[in-house]
Design a protein around this motif. Structure first.
Motif, mmCIF file in Angstrom:
data_model
loop_
_atom_site.group_PDB
_atom_site.id
_atom_site.type_symbol
_atom_site.label_atom_id
_atom_site.label_comp_id
_atom_site.label_asym_id
_atom_site.label_seq_id
_atom_site.Cartn_x
_atom_site.Cartn_y
_atom_site.Cartn_z
ATOM 1 N N ILE A 23 -8.052 42.187 -52.983
ATOM 2 C CA ILE A 23 -7.278 42.735 -51.867
ATOM 3 C C ILE A 23 -8.009 42.513 -50.551
ATOM 4 C CG2 ILE A 23 -6.427 44.883 -50.836
ATOM 5 C CD1 ILE A 23 -5.808 45.825 -53.745
ATOM 6 N N THR A 24 -9.316 42.763 -50.553
ATOM 7 C CA THR A 24 -10.119 42.556 -49.342
ATOM 8 C C THR A 24 -10.051 41.094 -48.903
ATOM 9 O OG1 THR A 24 -11.593 44.370 -49.940
ATOM 10 C CG2 THR A 24 -12.436 42.776 -48.370
ATOM 11 N N GLY A 25 -10.121 40.169 -49.871
ATOM 12 C CA GLY A 25 -10.016 38.741 -49.547
ATOM 13 C C GLY A 25 -8.685 38.400 -48.911
ATOM 14 N N TRP A 26 -7.600 38.936 -49.462
ATOM 15 C CA TRP A 26 -6.268 38.677 -48.901
ATOM 16 C C TRP A 26 -6.169 39.231 -47.481
ATOM 17 C CZ3 TRP A 26 -2.219 41.260 -46.765
ATOM 18 C CH2 TRP A 26 -1.007 40.555 -46.648
ATOM 19 N N LEU A 27 -6.648 40.440 -47.291
ATOM 20 C CA LEU A 27 -6.588 41.063 -45.962
ATOM 21 C C LEU A 27 -7.365 40.235 -44.950
ATOM 22 C CD1 LEU A 27 -7.161 44.763 -47.099
ATOM 23 C CD2 LEU A 27 -5.020 43.841 -46.167
ATOM 24 N N SER A 28 -8.572 39.822 -45.314
ATOM 25 C CA SER A 28 -9.413 39.022 -44.417
ATOM 26 C C SER A 28 -8.758 37.678 -44.096
ATOM 27 C CB SER A 28 -10.789 38.784 -45.037
ATOM 28 O OG SER A 28 -11.468 40.013 -45.181
ATOM 29 N N ASN A 29 -8.189 37.030 -45.131
ATOM 30 C CA ASN A 29 -7.530 35.737 -44.926
ATOM 31 C C ASN A 29 -6.309 35.835 -44.023
ATOM 32 O OD1 ASN A 29 -9.380 34.439 -46.555
ATOM 33 N ND2 ASN A 29 -8.097 34.509 -48.377
ATOM 34 N N HIS A 30 -5.734 37.026 -43.910
ATOM 35 C CA HIS A 30 -4.565 37.207 -43.060
ATOM 36 C C HIS A 30 -4.909 37.890 -41.733
ATOM 37 C CE1 HIS A 30 -2.586 36.143 -46.800
ATOM 38 N NE2 HIS A 30 -1.540 35.845 -46.071
ATOM 39 N N GLY A 31 -6.201 37.888 -41.419
ATOM 40 C CA GLY A 31 -6.653 38.389 -40.123
ATOM 41 C C GLY A 31 -6.504 39.891 -39.928
ATOM 42 N N ILE A 32 -6.500 40.620 -41.015
ATOM 43 C CA ILE A 32 -6.336 42.076 -40.931
ATOM 44 C C ILE A 32 -7.720 42.716 -40.967
ATOM 45 C CG2 ILE A 32 -5.399 44.114 -42.081
ATOM 46 C CD1 ILE A 32 -3.222 42.100 -43.225
ATOM 47 N N LEU A 74 1.518 43.673 -59.434
ATOM 48 C CA LEU A 74 2.667 44.570 -59.378
ATOM 49 C C LEU A 74 2.555 45.718 -60.376
ATOM 50 C CD1 LEU A 74 5.301 44.862 -57.813
ATOM 51 C CD2 LEU A 74 6.433 43.561 -59.605
ATOM 52 N N ASP A 75 1.957 45.468 -61.548
ATOM 53 C CA ASP A 75 1.875 46.534 -62.553
ATOM 54 C C ASP A 75 0.898 47.647 -62.174
ATOM 55 O OD1 ASP A 75 -0.627 45.452 -63.111
ATOM 56 O OD2 ASP A 75 -0.144 44.887 -65.170
ATOM 57 N N ARG A 76 0.198 47.503 -61.059
ATOM 58 C CA ARG A 76 -0.643 48.601 -60.566
ATOM 59 C C ARG A 76 0.238 49.732 -60.034
ATOM 60 N NH1 ARG A 76 -4.349 48.585 -63.410
ATOM 61 N NH2 ARG A 76 -2.783 47.453 -64.534
ATOM 62 N N ILE A 77 1.449 49.387 -59.587
ATOM 63 C CA ILE A 77 2.388 50.389 -59.075
ATOM 64 C C ILE A 77 2.986 51.176 -60.239
ATOM 65 C CG2 ILE A 77 4.549 50.761 -57.808
ATOM 66 C CD1 ILE A 77 2.268 49.807 -56.027
ATOM 67 N N ALA A 78 3.476 50.496 -61.250
ATOM 68 C CA ALA A 78 4.104 51.151 -62.404
ATOM 69 C C ALA A 78 4.097 50.194 -63.581
ATOM 70 C CB ALA A 78 5.534 51.560 -62.067
ATOM 71 N N ARG A 79 4.205 50.752 -64.796
ATOM 72 C CA ARG A 79 4.257 49.924 -65.999
ATOM 73 C C ARG A 79 5.598 49.998 -66.703
ATOM 74 N NH1 ARG A 79 -0.670 47.728 -68.059
ATOM 75 N NH2 ARG A 79 0.716 46.812 -69.565
ATOM 76 N N THR A 80 6.557 50.732 -66.098
ATOM 77 C CA THR A 80 7.881 50.786 -66.692
ATOM 78 C C THR A 80 8.902 50.265 -65.690
ATOM 79 O OG1 THR A 80 8.418 53.018 -65.935
ATOM 80 C CG2 THR A 80 7.269 52.832 -68.053
ATOM 81 N N ILE A 81 9.965 49.707 -66.208
ATOM 82 C CA ILE A 81 11.002 49.145 -65.348
ATOM 83 C C ILE A 81 11.598 50.234 -64.457
ATOM 84 C CG2 ILE A 81 13.296 48.090 -65.305
ATOM 85 C CD1 ILE A 81 12.543 46.642 -67.899
ATOM 86 N N ARG A 82 11.948 51.352 -65.059
ATOM 87 C CA ARG A 82 12.631 52.411 -64.305
ATOM 88 C C ARG A 82 11.792 52.888 -63.126
ATOM 89 N NH1 ARG A 82 12.472 57.955 -64.918
ATOM 90 N NH2 ARG A 82 11.261 57.650 -66.810
ATOM 91 N N VAL A 99 2.995 43.535 -51.026
ATOM 92 C CA VAL A 99 2.330 42.262 -51.289
ATOM 93 C C VAL A 99 1.471 42.413 -52.540
ATOM 94 C CG1 VAL A 99 0.674 40.565 -50.419
ATOM 95 C CG2 VAL A 99 2.254 41.697 -48.839
ATOM 96 N N CYS A 100 1.664 41.487 -53.498
ATOM 97 C CA CYS A 100 0.866 41.454 -54.726
ATOM 98 C C CYS A 100 -0.014 40.211 -54.642
ATOM 99 C CB CYS A 100 1.773 41.386 -55.944
ATOM 100 S SG CYS A 100 3.013 42.691 -55.955
ATOM 101 N N VAL A 101 -1.313 40.413 -54.417
ATOM 102 C CA VAL A 101 -2.173 39.294 -54.047
ATOM 103 C C VAL A 101 -2.401 38.286 -55.169
ATOM 104 C CG1 VAL A 101 -3.288 40.538 -52.172
ATOM 105 C CG2 VAL A 101 -4.329 40.596 -54.404
ATOM 106 N N THR A 102 -2.617 38.728 -56.417
ATOM 107 C CA THR A 102 -2.899 37.749 -57.470
ATOM 108 C C THR A 102 -1.653 37.022 -57.937
ATOM 109 O OG1 THR A 102 -2.732 39.425 -59.213
ATOM 110 C CG2 THR A 102 -4.924 38.991 -58.321
ATOM 111 N N GLN A 103 -0.494 37.657 -57.782
ATOM 112 C CA GLN A 103 0.758 37.019 -58.187
ATOM 113 C C GLN A 103 1.401 36.259 -57.028
ATOM 114 O OE1 GLN A 103 2.132 40.848 -59.446
ATOM 115 N NE2 GLN A 103 2.155 40.250 -61.592
#
Length: 193
Positions: A23-32, A74-82, A99-103
């Motif tokens: 996540i830190t890498g993505w943020l840095s790469n996007h100038g955040i 994305l599965d860090r948010i939830a592991r069930t569809i509902r 934003v899901c950085v690895t996906q």
């Protein structure tokens, strides 16, 4: 507008470093600037959204202080569809970007809801498949006499954690989901001193 980063691990034996680094890498790469990012973290199963860090993130979103959420997967948010689809739909309806950085996916609006739904479906299938594989492995080991089950007196989860969750207002079924045990096990944990 503030950017939030959310990290979730399922138990204390796991390490958050790989998620934080990605996540830190993505943020840095996007100038955040990293000091402008609000971090939220949980050590809970993804089968429930009743997690302190996630609830704090939800509050920040609905208070309007967070408009972008960055996660490792994305599965860090939830592991069930509902749970996942409901969360994504709420966020997309509130113009919150996910934003899901690895996906390498960026979810927002109706298209984001659709893509999110598909991704949560895949995550839930993976979870079910793992449980089925485990059950088949145990059955095969039992036939060979190699599997005797858990040793008497050991627990799958920490009984004191069940009491903590009960004190936070979770119901028996919610505690069972959070700990990955049956309701019967939860009641046993709660009834022992």
């Amino acid at each position: 507008m503030k950017i939030a980063a959310y990290i979730r691990i399922s138990d204390q034996s796991q390490n958050i470093d790989s998620q934080r680094e990605a996540i830190t890498g993505w943020l840095s790469n996007h100038g955040i600037e990293l000091d402008t990012v609000q971090w939220f973290q949980d050590t809970y199963t993804g089968r429930t959204t009743r997690r302190p860090g996630f609830e704090a993130l939800q509050k920040a979103i609905f208070d309007g202080t967070v408009k972008t959420v960055v996660v490792w997967k994305l599965d860090r948010i939830a592991r069930t569809i509902r749970e996942g689809v409901n969360t994504i739909a709420d966020w997309c309806n509130g113009d919150v970007r996910l934003v899901c950085v690895t996906q390498q996916i960026d979810l927002s609006g109706p298209i984001g809801q659709m893509i999110g739904s598909l991704m949560f479906g895949v995550a839930e299938i993976g979870l079910v498949s793992n449980k089925e594989n485990q059950a088949r492995g145990i059955a095969a080991a039992k036939k060979r006499g190699k599997y005797k089950g858990r040793k008497k007196g050991t627990t799958k989860a920490r009984p004191d954690r069940a009491r903590e969750l009960q004190a936070q207002g979770l119901t028996g079924p919610e505690i069972a989901t959070a700990l990955g045990v049956t309701e019967r096990t939860v009641w046993r944990y709660l009834s022992t001193p």
